[in-house]
Enzyme design. Sequence first.
Site, PDB file in Angstrom:
ATOM      1  N   SER A 153      -3.239  -7.625   3.086  1.00 23.94           N
ATOM      2  CA  SER A 153      -3.953  -7.123   4.787  1.00 23.94           C
ATOM      3  C   SER A 153      -3.544  -9.367   5.119  1.00 23.94           C
ATOM      4  O   SER A 153      -3.471  -9.203   5.839  1.00 23.94           O
ATOM      5  CB  SER A 153      -4.303  -6.509   3.937  1.00 23.94           C
ATOM      6  OG  SER A 153      -4.161  -5.356   4.285  1.00 23.94           O
ATOM      7  N   ARG A 157      -2.030  -6.317  -8.490  1.00 25.41           N
ATOM      8  CA  ARG A 157      -1.163  -7.377  -8.422  1.00 25.41           C
ATOM      9  C   ARG A 157      -0.562  -8.551  -9.177  1.00 25.41           C
ATOM     10  O   ARG A 157       0.173  -8.860  -9.945  1.00 25.41           O
ATOM     11  CB  ARG A 157      -1.289  -7.725  -7.435  1.00 25.41           C
ATOM     12  CG  ARG A 157      -0.545  -7.181  -5.988  1.00 25.41           C
ATOM     13  CD  ARG A 157      -0.771  -7.598  -4.207  1.00 25.41           C
ATOM     14  NE  ARG A 157      -2.821  -7.404  -4.674  1.00 25.41           N
ATOM     15  CZ  ARG A 157      -2.998  -7.402  -3.262  1.00 25.41           C
ATOM     16  NH1 ARG A 157      -2.690  -7.969  -1.861  1.00 25.41           N
ATOM     17  NH2 ARG A 157      -4.659  -7.109  -3.796  1.00 25.41           N
ATOM     18  N   LYS A 171     -17.656  -6.774   7.619  1.00 25.18           N
ATOM     19  CA  LYS A 171     -16.956  -7.290   7.262  1.00 25.18           C
ATOM     20  C   LYS A 171     -16.119  -7.090   9.059  1.00 25.18           C
ATOM     21  O   LYS A 171     -15.871  -6.000   8.787  1.00 25.18           O
ATOM     22  CB  LYS A 171     -16.084  -6.932   6.558  1.00 25.18           C
ATOM     23  CG  LYS A 171     -15.474  -7.409   5.223  1.00 25.18           C
ATOM     24  CD  LYS A 171     -14.220  -6.744   3.953  1.00 25.18           C
ATOM     25  CE  LYS A 171     -13.249  -6.831   4.099  1.00 25.18           C
ATOM     26  NZ  LYS A 171     -13.040  -5.888   2.807  1.00 25.18           N
ATOM     27  N   HIS A 228       1.061  -1.337   0.332  1.00 25.67           N
ATOM     28  CA  HIS A 228      -0.127   0.344  -0.224  1.00 25.67           C
ATOM     29  C   HIS A 228       1.223   1.220   0.270  1.00 25.67           C
ATOM     30  O   HIS A 228       0.807   2.298  -0.410  1.00 25.67           O
ATOM     31  CB  HIS A 228      -0.919   0.395   0.791  1.00 25.67           C
ATOM     32  CG  HIS A 228      -1.732  -1.012   1.227  1.00 25.67           C
ATOM     33  ND1 HIS A 228      -2.439  -1.752   2.569  1.00 25.67           N
ATOM     34  CD2 HIS A 228      -3.277  -1.587   0.664  1.00 25.67           C
ATOM     35  CE1 HIS A 228      -3.052  -2.420   2.374  1.00 25.67           C
ATOM     36  NE2 HIS A 228      -3.475  -2.590   0.943  1.00 25.67           N
TER      37      HIS A 228
HETATM   38  P1  ADP Z   1      -9.629  -3.740  -0.242  1.00 28.74           P
HETATM   39  O1  ADP Z   1      -9.879  -4.482   0.836  1.00 28.74           O
HETATM   40  O2  ADP Z   1      -9.833  -3.233  -0.948  1.00 28.74           O
HETATM   41  O3  ADP Z   1      -9.425  -5.401  -1.183  1.00 28.74           O
HETATM   42  P2  ADP Z   1      -6.739  -3.480   0.072  1.00 28.74           P
HETATM   43  O4  ADP Z   1      -6.672  -2.571   1.779  1.00 28.74           O
HETATM   44  O5  ADP Z   1      -6.612  -4.471   0.610  1.00 28.74           O
HETATM   45  O6  ADP Z   1      -8.701  -2.993   0.075  1.00 28.74           O
HETATM   46  O7  ADP Z   1      -6.155  -3.057  -1.191  1.00 28.74           O
HETATM   47  C1  ADP Z   1      -6.460  -1.742  -1.088  1.00 28.74           C
HETATM   48  C2  ADP Z   1      -5.635  -1.304  -2.309  1.00 28.74           C
HETATM   49  O8  ADP Z   1      -4.190  -1.662  -2.572  1.00 28.74           O
HETATM   50  C3  ADP Z   1      -5.841  -2.276  -3.513  1.00 28.74           C
HETATM   51  O9  ADP Z   1      -6.544  -1.851  -4.849  1.00 28.74           O
HETATM   52  C4  ADP Z   1      -4.806  -3.031  -3.997  1.00 28.74           C
HETATM   53  O10 ADP Z   1      -4.916  -4.002  -4.827  1.00 28.74           O
HETATM   54  C5  ADP Z   1      -4.038  -2.427  -3.445  1.00 28.74           C
HETATM   55  N1  ADP Z   1      -2.903  -3.246  -2.516  1.00 28.74           N
HETATM   56  C6  ADP Z   1      -3.189  -3.824  -1.687  1.00 28.74           C
HETATM   57  N2  ADP Z   1      -2.085  -5.040  -1.521  1.00 28.74           N
HETATM   58  C7  ADP Z   1      -1.140  -4.584  -1.891  1.00 28.74           C
HETATM   59  C8  ADP Z   1       0.577  -5.042  -2.945  1.00 28.74           C
HETATM   60  N3  ADP Z   1       1.424  -5.444  -2.321  1.00 28.74           N
HETATM   61  N4  ADP Z   1       0.744  -3.940  -4.242  1.00 28.74           N
HETATM   62  C9  ADP Z   1       0.042  -2.622  -4.786  1.00 28.74           C
HETATM   63  N5  ADP Z   1      -1.145  -2.824  -3.832  1.00 28.74           N
HETATM   64  C10 ADP Z   1      -1.815  -3.575  -3.121  1.00 28.74           C
END
Ligand code: ADP
Length: 154
Positions: A129, A91, A42, A18
């Site tokens: 995450s 990703r 959630k 992120h």
């Molecule tokens: P959500 O609950 O919407 O999936 P996340 O917090 O998991 O939200 O992710 C928010 C954003 O960050 C999404 O666009 C996701 O694709 C991006 N993201 C998550 N992990 C990575 C990573 N390792 N590299 C790049 N982008 C990421």
Amino acid sequence: MEKIAVFPGSFDPVTLGHVSIINRAIKLFDKIIIGIGVNSEKKSMYSLEQRKVWLNDIFKSEPKIIVDSYSGLTVDYCRNRNANYILRGLRTAADFEFERGIGQVNSMLDNNIETVFLLTEAKYTPISSSIVRDVLRNGGDVSGMVPSEVLLIN
Ligand code: ADP
């Protein structure tokens, strides 16, 4: 007109993936609002407060970044905040299919809001995450996956 983007997500917890997307996107926008999506169905591992504290700490010296939370439709939140862009990270091909659906539906809901995708840095491709939460629950070391602020609490 200011270029304002919303970066929506759960950030439960925020990862280095992120942070990398946000740091690279700073050059593209005048302001990025990190919007922590609150979904009552959630269950999160970390409280909304804790997730906000981490994000505020990480970006405390970056005036273009604002940390906030919202519930409801992301496009409604973007309109409320005068944001014309939604920022997302990509990703894998699986991410693409998932994001394609959300992005196209968001355009149907409001075609003034564009979704902008940045490719993840190769080294962060396996980080999510949910994987971080699994490793933490089982006592593993997540130091290569999350910012130091998150490590302090875990
Ligand atoms: P959500 O609950 O919407 O999936 P996340 O917090 O998991 O939200 O992710 C928010 C954003 O960050 C999404 O666009 C996701 O694709 C991006 N993201 C998550 N992990 C990575 C990573 N390792 N590299 C790049 N982008 C990421």
